[in-house]
Scaffold this active site. Structure first.
Site, PDB file in Angstrom:
ATOM      1  N   HIS A 230       0.835  -1.205   0.000  1.00 10.97           N
ATOM      2  CA  HIS A 230       0.000   0.000   0.000  1.00 10.97           C
ATOM      3  C   HIS A 230       0.876   1.264   0.000  1.00 10.97           C
ATOM      4  O   HIS A 230       0.717   2.142  -0.865  1.00 10.97           O
ATOM      5  CB  HIS A 230      -0.913  -0.011   1.232  1.00 10.97           C
ATOM      6  CG  HIS A 230      -1.825   1.171   1.338  1.00 10.97           C
ATOM      7  ND1 HIS A 230      -3.140   1.136   0.954  1.00 10.97           N
ATOM      8  CD2 HIS A 230      -1.595   2.441   1.775  1.00 10.97           C
ATOM      9  CE1 HIS A 230      -3.688   2.337   1.144  1.00 10.97           C
ATOM     10  NE2 HIS A 230      -2.768   3.147   1.649  1.00 10.97           N
ATOM     11  N   GLU A 231       1.807   1.317   0.929  1.00 10.47           N
ATOM     12  CA  GLU A 231       2.658   2.511   1.023  1.00 10.47           C
ATOM     13  C   GLU A 231       3.552   2.637  -0.215  1.00 10.47           C
ATOM     14  O   GLU A 231       3.827   3.745  -0.681  1.00 10.47           O
ATOM     15  CB  GLU A 231       3.494   2.505   2.307  1.00 10.47           C
ATOM     16  CG  GLU A 231       2.669   2.499   3.601  1.00 10.47           C
ATOM     17  CD  GLU A 231       1.582   3.569   3.674  1.00 10.47           C
ATOM     18  OE1 GLU A 231       1.750   4.635   3.056  1.00 10.47           O
ATOM     19  OE2 GLU A 231       0.551   3.315   4.335  1.00 10.47           O
ATOM     20  N   HIS A 234       1.685   4.489  -2.890  1.00 11.50           N
ATOM     21  CA  HIS A 234       1.774   5.951  -2.725  1.00 11.50           C
ATOM     22  C   HIS A 234       3.137   6.453  -3.216  1.00 11.50           C
ATOM     23  O   HIS A 234       3.238   7.467  -3.896  1.00 11.50           O
ATOM     24  CB  HIS A 234       1.641   6.325  -1.243  1.00 11.50           C
ATOM     25  CG  HIS A 234       0.238   6.270  -0.711  1.00 11.50           C
ATOM     26  ND1 HIS A 234      -0.775   7.039  -1.222  1.00 11.50           N
ATOM     27  CD2 HIS A 234      -0.323   5.551   0.310  1.00 11.50           C
ATOM     28  CE1 HIS A 234      -1.910   6.798  -0.538  1.00 11.50           C
ATOM     29  NE2 HIS A 234      -1.655   5.901   0.395  1.00 11.50           N
ATOM     30  N   GLU A 260      -4.774   7.800  -2.962  1.00  6.93           N
ATOM     31  CA  GLU A 260      -5.234   6.523  -2.414  1.00  6.93           C
ATOM     32  C   GLU A 260      -5.556   5.526  -3.534  1.00  6.93           C
ATOM     33  O   GLU A 260      -5.419   4.315  -3.343  1.00  6.93           O
ATOM     34  CB  GLU A 260      -6.449   6.770  -1.515  1.00  6.93           C
ATOM     35  CG  GLU A 260      -6.830   5.612  -0.614  1.00  6.93           C
ATOM     36  CD  GLU A 260      -5.811   5.292   0.485  1.00  6.93           C
ATOM     37  OE1 GLU A 260      -4.802   6.020   0.638  1.00  6.93           O
ATOM     38  OE2 GLU A 260      -6.042   4.291   1.192  1.00  6.93           O
TER      39      GLU A 260
HETATM   40 ZN   LIG Z   1      -3.082   5.231   1.833  1.00  9.92          ZN
END
Ligand SMILES: [Zn+2]
Length: 469
Positions: A230-231, A234, A260
């Protein structure tokens, strides 16, 4: 920071916020903005100017006193929230929220809006977004998801997520996820990975230094796999922004929702797909032969996609996640409108948890006190999580429609074509286009729920044998 530093830090933050604000609204800024000869500017300079003016005009509308008060109130509320959550004690946090809500309302009034005060706050995180449109998005999601969750909840077919629990050496977890995010295209020359309690991604001055953090649990594989990915999503966005935009208003992602969408795309559309794991699962099993030796690919795939309504947003599965956001959205709108007094917030929280997810929070720490957002004054932020989820599916559907070979590549642990599509259509533009224009350019349409609902129906329908979904 030691507890004794809290009030001094709050004063420092308040002073700094006021100084930044005063510099931005100074006559010098106004003169500089006025002195630009627009016809001579190219399209990028024009975008830069548009963003600089927006920032200036926003700041002009907020009195110095309000900026300072809000900064002080949130600086004091955050440590109070931490303590209140640790003790599950709503009454010690409530007075802070009593201060913050009217300041949010005042901020909205100062910023101005056409239809609803919530729009003014939403615009800070998701330029151009409107409460009315969000309500439609949530209605569309709710209509499909609530019955789907009920249907799945009635099928008590055991604890699917069990394979994710066991003994997993932390350094091996790290080695594995480092390889995965390298394969995605995260550039280690312009980043690093460190360990924290609450994972995040941070860009330190442009695409040359974008760092990620994660956590490893020796008894549970999920945080390592999905928080890291997830990170990294980003970070890959930030690393892909045109370096020429650095240190200008064009740098950084265009909105929290678009940001997101990038983390969710890699985490869910890629990282929870059967295609992805058909390549990586044999490698994961080799890494943890004892813990995963008896688990086959299919069982593992079911484990990482288990639907299980629970009280905590950040641990929610793909299906229930947006209902956690919906209830926060409804509550903060009601707080802002003055329809809901702060004192009644815990009861309203509980009622909605029961209605949407059939879950009763164990206590306030696991209920109304679980998120930092309201203590931080981030009213209008929550919906960007759902915008990101919805958009991730719309982008992935378009990318794979244009380049069906993205899926073939994924089968072989390759992501070059997907990354290139994202770079070309999303990343490189930074904040040059507002979200709606960026999404239209990339997919030909504004944000829509249909691709996301198709994705969830197909995936969960198959995983839970829900007939002709
Ligand atoms: Zn996030």
């Amino acid at each position: 920071m030691p507890e004794g530093g809290i009030s001094a830090r709050a004063e420092q933050s308040a002073t700094l916020s006021r100084l930044v604000h005063e510099m931005l609204v100074s006559e010098e800024t106004a003169k500089l903005l006025d002195s630009v000869d627009e016809p001579e500017t190219g399209p990028e300079d024009f975008a830069l100017l548009r963003l600089a003016r927006r920032e200036y005009e926003r700041a002009m509308k907020l009195p110095n006193r309000l900026v300072e008060e809000l900064s002080r109130a949130t600086a004091l509320a955050q440590p109070a929230w931490e303590q209140a959550r640790a003790r599950s004690e709503w009454t010690s946090f409530a007075p802070h929220l009593e201060k913050i809500v009217p300041l949010q309302r005042e901020t909205a009034e100062c910023l101005g809006y056409e239809d609803h005060p919530y729009d003014a706050l939403l615009d800070l995180y998701e330029p151009g977004a409107k409460k009315a449109r969000l309500q439609e998005v949530f209605e569309e999601l709710k209509a499909e998801l609530v019955p789907l969750i009920r249907e799945i909840s009635t099928m008590s077919d055991g604890d699917r997520s069990r394979p994710l629990y066991g003994r997993f050496d932390e350094s091996k977890q790290e080695e594995f996820v480092r390889q995965v995010v390298s394969d995605f295209g995260y550039d280690w020359k312009r980043g690093r990975l460190d360990r924290v309690v609450h994972p995040f991604c941070i860009s330190l001055g442009g695409p040359g230094d974008v760092r990620i953090t994660t956590r490893f649990d020796p008894g549970w594989l999920s945080p390592a796999l999905f928080a890291t990915v997830h990170e990294a999503g980003h970070a890959i966005y930030e690393q892909g922004i045109d370096p020429a935009y650095s240190r200008t208003p064009l740098s950084g992602g265009t909105s929290m929702g678009v940001h997101e969408s990038q983390s969710r795309l890699w985490e869910n559309l890629v990282g929870r797909s059967r295609t992805f794991w058909s390549f990586y699962y044999p490698r994961l099993r080799e890494t943890f032969p004892e813990a995963l030796g008896d688990t086959n690919l299919e069982t593992f795939y079911r484990a990482i996609n288990e639907v299980k309504p629970s009280e905590i947003r950040v641990e929610a599965d793909e299906l229930t996640y947006n209902l956690h956001v919906l209830l926060r959205f409804e509550l903060e709108v009601a707080l802002l409108e003055g329809e809901l007094p702060v004192s009644e917030l815990p009861a309203a929280w509980k009622a909605r948890m029961e209605e949407y997810l059939n879950v009763t929070p164990e206590d306030e720490a696991n209920g109304v006190l679980q998120d930092v957002h309201w203590a931080a004054g981030l009213f209008g932020y929550f919906p960007t999580y759902t915008i990101g989820n919805v958009l991730s599916a719309q982008l992935f559907e378009e990318a794979t429609r244009v380049h069906p070979d993205i899926l073939e590549e994924m089968d072989n642990g390759e992501f070059g074509r997907l990354l290139r599509w994202l770079r070309e259509n999303i990343h490189r533009y930074g904040s040059r286009y507002d979200p709606d224009e960026l999404i239209k350019r990339a997919t030909g349409r504004s944000l829509e729920t249909a691709p996301y609902l198709r994705y969830l129906r197909d995936k969960l329908g198959e995983l839970y044998g829900l007939g002709a979904a």
